[in-house]
Design an enzyme around this catalytic site. Structure first.
Site, PDB file in Angstrom:
ATOM      1  N   ASN A  90      -9.191  40.408 -33.185  1.00  0.00           N
ATOM      2  CA  ASN A  90      -8.489  41.461 -32.421  1.00  0.00           C
ATOM      3  C   ASN A  90      -9.334  41.813 -31.213  1.00  0.00           C
ATOM      4  O   ASN A  90     -10.520  41.481 -31.154  1.00  0.00           O
ATOM      5  CB  ASN A  90      -8.311  42.716 -33.307  1.00  0.00           C
ATOM      6  CG  ASN A  90      -9.648  43.219 -33.857  1.00  0.00           C
ATOM      7  OD1 ASN A  90     -10.150  42.687 -34.860  1.00  0.00           O
ATOM      8  ND2 ASN A  90     -10.234  44.196 -33.198  1.00  0.00           N
ATOM      9  N   HIS A 117      -6.458  46.369 -40.542  1.00  0.00           N
ATOM     10  CA  HIS A 117      -7.024  45.276 -41.329  1.00  0.00           C
ATOM     11  C   HIS A 117      -6.005  44.141 -41.537  1.00  0.00           C
ATOM     12  O   HIS A 117      -6.377  42.975 -41.644  1.00  0.00           O
ATOM     13  CB  HIS A 117      -7.505  45.818 -42.678  1.00  0.00           C
ATOM     14  CG  HIS A 117      -8.232  44.805 -43.505  1.00  0.00           C
ATOM     15  ND1 HIS A 117      -9.406  44.205 -43.073  1.00  0.00           N
ATOM     16  CD2 HIS A 117      -7.955  44.262 -44.710  1.00  0.00           C
ATOM     17  CE1 HIS A 117      -9.809  43.349 -44.001  1.00  0.00           C
ATOM     18  NE2 HIS A 117      -8.948  43.359 -44.999  1.00  0.00           N
ATOM     19  N   HIS A 139     -11.310  41.616 -55.310  1.00  0.00           N
ATOM     20  CA  HIS A 139     -12.280  40.984 -54.423  1.00  0.00           C
ATOM     21  C   HIS A 139     -13.373  40.254 -55.191  1.00  0.00           C
ATOM     22  O   HIS A 139     -14.445  40.028 -54.673  1.00  0.00           O
ATOM     23  CB  HIS A 139     -12.930  42.017 -53.495  1.00  0.00           C
ATOM     24  CG  HIS A 139     -12.157  42.257 -52.249  1.00  0.00           C
ATOM     25  ND1 HIS A 139     -12.572  41.856 -51.003  1.00  0.00           N
ATOM     26  CD2 HIS A 139     -10.962  42.842 -52.064  1.00  0.00           C
ATOM     27  CE1 HIS A 139     -11.675  42.193 -50.107  1.00  0.00           C
ATOM     28  NE2 HIS A 139     -10.688  42.811 -50.720  1.00  0.00           N
ATOM     29  N   HIS A 156     -20.646  44.075 -48.504  1.00  0.00           N
ATOM     30  CA  HIS A 156     -20.777  44.823 -47.247  1.00  0.00           C
ATOM     31  C   HIS A 156     -21.536  46.121 -47.477  1.00  0.00           C
ATOM     32  O   HIS A 156     -21.392  46.771 -48.510  1.00  0.00           O
ATOM     33  CB  HIS A 156     -19.393  45.165 -46.675  1.00  0.00           C
ATOM     34  CG  HIS A 156     -18.572  43.975 -46.291  1.00  0.00           C
ATOM     35  ND1 HIS A 156     -17.706  43.371 -47.156  1.00  0.00           N
ATOM     36  CD2 HIS A 156     -18.510  43.288 -45.121  1.00  0.00           C
ATOM     37  CE1 HIS A 156     -17.130  42.338 -46.540  1.00  0.00           C
ATOM     38  NE2 HIS A 156     -17.606  42.267 -45.303  1.00  0.00           N
ATOM     39  N   SER A 199     -14.198  37.613 -43.881  1.00  0.00           N
ATOM     40  CA  SER A 199     -12.835  38.048 -44.197  1.00  0.00           C
ATOM     41  C   SER A 199     -11.801  37.011 -43.805  1.00  0.00           C
ATOM     42  O   SER A 199     -11.718  36.599 -42.643  1.00  0.00           O
ATOM     43  CB  SER A 199     -12.504  39.331 -43.429  1.00  0.00           C
ATOM     44  OG  SER A 199     -13.348  40.364 -43.826  1.00  0.00           O
ATOM     45  N   ALA A 236     -15.263  38.023 -39.434  1.00  0.00           N
ATOM     46  CA  ALA A 236     -14.184  38.439 -38.541  1.00  0.00           C
ATOM     47  C   ALA A 236     -14.767  39.528 -37.652  1.00  0.00           C
ATOM     48  O   ALA A 236     -15.546  40.355 -38.128  1.00  0.00           O
ATOM     49  CB  ALA A 236     -13.018  38.983 -39.350  1.00  0.00           C
ATOM     50  N   TYR A 270     -20.870  48.887 -46.055  1.00  0.00           N
ATOM     51  CA  TYR A 270     -19.920  50.010 -46.141  1.00  0.00           C
ATOM     52  C   TYR A 270     -19.329  50.197 -47.534  1.00  0.00           C
ATOM     53  O   TYR A 270     -18.726  51.223 -47.819  1.00  0.00           O
ATOM     54  CB  TYR A 270     -18.800  49.898 -45.095  1.00  0.00           C
ATOM     55  CG  TYR A 270     -17.895  48.692 -45.232  1.00  0.00           C
ATOM     56  CD1 TYR A 270     -16.972  48.584 -46.270  1.00  0.00           C
ATOM     57  CD2 TYR A 270     -17.959  47.652 -44.318  1.00  0.00           C
ATOM     58  CE1 TYR A 270     -16.150  47.476 -46.403  1.00  0.00           C
ATOM     59  CE2 TYR A 270     -17.142  46.545 -44.431  1.00  0.00           C
ATOM     60  CZ  TYR A 270     -16.241  46.463 -45.483  1.00  0.00           C
ATOM     61  OH  TYR A 270     -15.453  45.363 -45.602  1.00  0.00           O
ATOM     62  N   GLU A 271     -19.512  49.203 -48.408  1.00  0.00           N
ATOM     63  CA  GLU A 271     -19.015  49.360 -49.775  1.00  0.00           C
ATOM     64  C   GLU A 271     -19.949  50.252 -50.597  1.00  0.00           C
ATOM     65  O   GLU A 271     -19.614  50.632 -51.716  1.00  0.00           O
ATOM     66  CB  GLU A 271     -18.881  47.994 -50.452  1.00  0.00           C
ATOM     67  CG  GLU A 271     -17.776  47.133 -49.854  1.00  0.00           C
ATOM     68  CD  GLU A 271     -17.726  45.745 -50.470  1.00  0.00           C
ATOM     69  OE1 GLU A 271     -17.219  45.606 -51.594  1.00  0.00           O
ATOM     70  OE2 GLU A 271     -18.207  44.789 -49.826  1.00  0.00           O
ATOM     71  N   MET A 328     -18.839  44.368 -38.992  1.00  0.00           N
ATOM     72  CA  MET A 328     -19.500  45.175 -40.025  1.00  0.00           C
ATOM     73  C   MET A 328     -20.308  44.338 -41.020  1.00  0.00           C
ATOM     74  O   MET A 328     -20.499  44.759 -42.159  1.00  0.00           O
ATOM     75  CB  MET A 328     -18.431  45.980 -40.780  1.00  0.00           C
ATOM     76  CG  MET A 328     -17.518  46.796 -39.874  1.00  0.00           C
ATOM     77  SD  MET A 328     -16.196  47.582 -40.811  1.00  0.00           S
ATOM     78  CE  MET A 328     -15.095  48.112 -39.476  1.00  0.00           C
ATOM     79  N   SER A 329     -20.770  43.171 -40.595  1.00  0.00           N
ATOM     80  CA  SER A 329     -21.493  42.307 -41.548  1.00  0.00           C
ATOM     81  C   SER A 329     -22.496  41.429 -40.813  1.00  0.00           C
ATOM     82  O   SER A 329     -22.887  41.729 -39.686  1.00  0.00           O
ATOM     83  CB  SER A 329     -20.486  41.416 -42.288  1.00  0.00           C
ATOM     84  OG  SER A 329     -19.899  40.492 -41.403  1.00  0.00           O
TER      85      SER A 329
HETATM   86  N1  HPA Z   1     -14.470  46.248 -35.341  1.00  0.00           N
HETATM   87  C1  HPA Z   1     -15.310  46.101 -36.384  1.00  0.00           C
HETATM   88  N2  HPA Z   1     -15.183  45.148 -37.290  1.00  0.00           N
HETATM   89  C2  HPA Z   1     -14.175  44.277 -37.154  1.00  0.00           C
HETATM   90  C3  HPA Z   1     -13.253  44.369 -36.093  1.00  0.00           C
HETATM   91  C4  HPA Z   1     -13.412  45.413 -35.135  1.00  0.00           C
HETATM   92  O1  HPA Z   1     -12.645  45.552 -34.165  1.00  0.00           O
HETATM   93  N3  HPA Z   1     -12.374  43.351 -36.251  1.00  0.00           N
HETATM   94  C5  HPA Z   1     -12.744  42.669 -37.363  1.00  0.00           C
HETATM   95  N4  HPA Z   1     -13.832  43.228 -37.917  1.00  0.00           N
END
Ligand code: HPA
Length: 266
Positions: A230, A241, A56, A78, A25, A108, A80-81, A206-207
């Site tokens: 983050n 996001h 995307h 992903h 991402s 990310a 989750y998609e 998540m990847s």
């Molecule tokens: N959690 C899960 N996936 C993420 C996060 C997070 O805090 N930040 C970026 N991708």
């Protein structure tokens, strides 16, 4: 199963990739620096998954970067998609079929380790799979690898040393740690993050893990980099996001330098 895809890609000139890159991402811009580029939208590639998310639309980018022939997945799939894990990891098997020897996976991620700051880059030294699934479930692809895959050294020690060397050249500070894979798409709860810290997780996302497992199954060398966008749930006031995208945009120049230096050293 792969023949049609491979035939098509080779006909387009994707003949000698050495390094495969999967860009996470906000990190896709690196693909714009590829020289002598051949760019192929996923929807043109036979049997390739197609992104369902508007705006995307991903593409494969092949060409020269830092002295290597690279094949870049600009936009990943992903779990989750709604894709199954065979679909999520199909491009990794295509890397293998085209002759790729090393795969660099990037993402990310949220920082769990209390010494991490948003904007840090982290070498993935290992992972924890909390998604309750595995991309190798189902009939084994004997042509690619064994039924029971050893994940003792999923993220190559040689690759980790090269990443450190590449960062040192540019004065880039690197963190290192264990990436924890969850399905998403909801972010974690603070209680889940405390649990992940207790069991040894340093970052969460998540990847990446499905692609890394399949690359390892295929016998490719794997390098992993997380961009800490983050602090994880409960460690900052809220998560969104937009912040993930904002921080990865800030880190992008450092990220690009790190990857280019790494490619040169591989
Ligand atoms: N959690 C899960 N996936 C993420 C996060 C997070 O805090 N930040 C970026 N991708």
């Amino acid at each position: 199963m792969f023949t049609e895809t491979i035939q098509y890609l080779q006909d387009q000139g994707l003949t000698h990739p050495q390094v495969g890159l999967i860009l996470g991402s906000g990190l896709g811009e690196l693909a714009e620096d590829v020289e002598n580029a051949i760019r192929i939208p996923y929807e043109n590639i036979p049997n390739f998954p197609v992104s369902t998310v508007a705006g995307h639309a991903g593409q494969l980018v092949y060409g020269d970067l830092a002295g290597k022939k690279v094949l870049i997945l600009q936009g990943r799939f992903h779990y989750y998609e709604g894709y199954d894990l065979n679909t999520v990891t199909y491009p990794v098997r295509i890397f293998k079929e085209l002759g790729v020897e090393t795969v660099i996976v990037t993402n990310a991620a949220g920082g769990i380790n209390t010494s991490f700051q948003p904007g840090d880059l982290m070498i993935i030294t290992d992972h924890i799979n909390l998604a309750g699934n595995n991309p190798l479930i189902g009939a084994n692809l004997d042509a690619h690898g064994p039924r029971f895959v050893d994940l003792t050294e999923t993220y190559s020690l040689r690759g980790q040393a090269i990443l450190r060397q590449a960062a040192a050249k540019e004065g880039i500070h690197l963190q290192q740690g264990v990436y924890t894979w969850v399905t998403g798409p909801s972010y974690e709860t603070p209680a889940e993050i405390r649990y992940m810290r207790t069991i040894g997780g340093d970052a969460v996302g998540m990847s990446t893990v499905p692609e890394a497992i399949v690359a390892k199954h295929c016998g490719m060398e794997v390098l992993g980099i997380s961009c800490i966008t983050n602090l994880a749930s409960g460690m900052q006031s809220s998560l969104n996001h937009e912040e993930v995208m904002e921080i990865s945009a800030k880190v992008k120049p450092r990220f690009k330098n790190l990857i280019k230096n790494t490619l040169a050293l591989l």
